[in-house]
Design a protein around this motif. Structure first.
Motif, PDB file in Angstrom:
ATOM      1  N   LEU A 193      -2.379  -0.541  -4.105  1.00 57.89           N
ATOM      2  CA  LEU A 193      -3.297   0.512  -3.687  1.00 57.89           C
ATOM      3  C   LEU A 193      -2.500   1.761  -3.351  1.00 57.89           C
ATOM      4  O   LEU A 193      -1.438   1.683  -2.735  1.00 57.89           O
ATOM      5  CB  LEU A 193      -4.076   0.058  -2.440  1.00 57.89           C
ATOM      6  N   ILE A 194      -3.045   2.907  -3.752  1.00 54.77           N
ATOM      7  CA  ILE A 194      -2.503   4.205  -3.350  1.00 54.77           C
ATOM      8  C   ILE A 194      -3.540   4.849  -2.436  1.00 54.77           C
ATOM      9  O   ILE A 194      -4.726   4.896  -2.769  1.00 54.77           O
ATOM     10  CB  ILE A 194      -2.257   5.124  -4.564  1.00 54.77           C
ATOM     11  N   VAL A 195      -3.084   5.329  -1.288  1.00 56.55           N
ATOM     12  CA  VAL A 195      -3.956   6.077  -0.378  1.00 56.55           C
ATOM     13  C   VAL A 195      -3.435   7.507  -0.365  1.00 56.55           C
ATOM     14  O   VAL A 195      -2.257   7.740  -0.124  1.00 56.55           O
ATOM     15  CB  VAL A 195      -3.947   5.477   1.045  1.00 56.55           C
ATOM     16  N   ILE A 196      -4.333   8.438  -0.650  1.00 53.39           N
ATOM     17  CA  ILE A 196      -3.937   9.846  -0.769  1.00 53.39           C
ATOM     18  C   ILE A 196      -5.031  10.710  -0.165  1.00 53.39           C
ATOM     19  O   ILE A 196      -6.206  10.331  -0.169  1.00 53.39           O
ATOM     20  CB  ILE A 196      -3.670  10.200  -2.256  1.00 53.39           C
ATOM     21  N   VAL A 225       0.877  -1.162   0.000  1.00 53.02           N
ATOM     22  CA  VAL A 225       0.000   0.000   0.000  1.00 53.02           C
ATOM     23  C   VAL A 225       0.920   1.220   0.000  1.00 53.02           C
ATOM     24  O   VAL A 225       1.842   1.306   0.811  1.00 53.02           O
ATOM     25  CB  VAL A 225      -0.910   0.020   1.246  1.00 53.02           C
ATOM     26  N   LEU A 226       0.686   2.135  -0.920  1.00 56.38           N
ATOM     27  CA  LEU A 226       1.480   3.355  -1.018  1.00 56.38           C
ATOM     28  C   LEU A 226       0.649   4.511  -0.481  1.00 56.38           C
ATOM     29  O   LEU A 226      -0.456   4.766  -0.970  1.00 56.38           O
ATOM     30  CB  LEU A 226       1.879   3.627  -2.468  1.00 56.38           C
ATOM     31  N   ARG A 243      -4.136   0.889   8.304  1.00 55.14           N
ATOM     32  CA  ARG A 243      -5.212  -0.104   8.519  1.00 55.14           C
ATOM     33  C   ARG A 243      -5.416  -0.965   7.278  1.00 55.14           C
ATOM     34  O   ARG A 243      -5.615  -2.186   7.378  1.00 55.14           O
ATOM     35  CB  ARG A 243      -6.515   0.594   8.898  1.00 55.14           C
ATOM     36  N   MET A 244      -5.376  -0.367   6.110  1.00 54.07           N
ATOM     37  CA  MET A 244      -5.580  -1.123   4.875  1.00 54.07           C
ATOM     38  C   MET A 244      -4.428  -2.092   4.637  1.00 54.07           C
ATOM     39  O   MET A 244      -4.654  -3.225   4.200  1.00 54.07           O
ATOM     40  CB  MET A 244      -5.772  -0.176   3.700  1.00 54.07           C
TER      41      MET A 244
END
Length: 145
Positions: free
Chosen positions: A109-112, A5-6, A26-27
């Protein structure tokens, strides 16, 4: 999910991205994968602006930013969890570097974060919008005011 996860943040406004970091953590935990946290510093390079800085300015900026990134992540998710995070300081344009890193690292996945836009964001498009539009993996956007 097979890749890391980024999580992309801006350390210059660190408290604003606490929720982004916690969500990404969390992800990554839920998928039993690693968490990479990236921030991007500008590249002044050989431009006219770059000529005003000392030769070691960029390396000093990267070192200071990496220390700040480590501290910000530790505050958001705790010291113990922070030990397992890969902290990355990239140089260039924020959305381009996030997309390049996601591709290179094989991120799933990218979280932004996406923050309350002001007028200029409607005309130019914020980094989050560009990442969402061009990413080859899923993107999770954490909204805040």
């Amino acid at each position: 999910m097979t890749g890391p996860v980024l999580c992309a943040i801006d350390v210059s406004d660190a408290q604003r991205d606490d929720a982004v970091i916690r969500t990404a953590h969390r992800m990554a935990q839920a998928e039993n994968t690693t968490l990479d946290v990236v921030t991007v510093v500008p590249d002044f390079g050989k431009s006219l602006v770059g000529s005003f800085f000392e030769d070691d300015h960029h390396s000093n900026m990267v070192t200071a930013t990496k220390e700040a990134l480590n501290a910000v992540v530790a505050v958001a998710i705790g010291e113990e969890a922070n030990k397992n995070v890969r902290h990355i300081v990239a140089t260039g344009t924020a959305y381009e570097e996030v997309l390049n890193l996601a591709e290179t690292a094989g991120s799933s996945l990218i979280v932004i974060g996406a923050h309350k836009p002001d007028f200029k964001d409607y005309l130019l498009g914020p980094n989050a919008a560009r990442v969402v539009r061009h990413a080859r993996c899923s993107v999770f956007v954490v909204r805040s005011d």
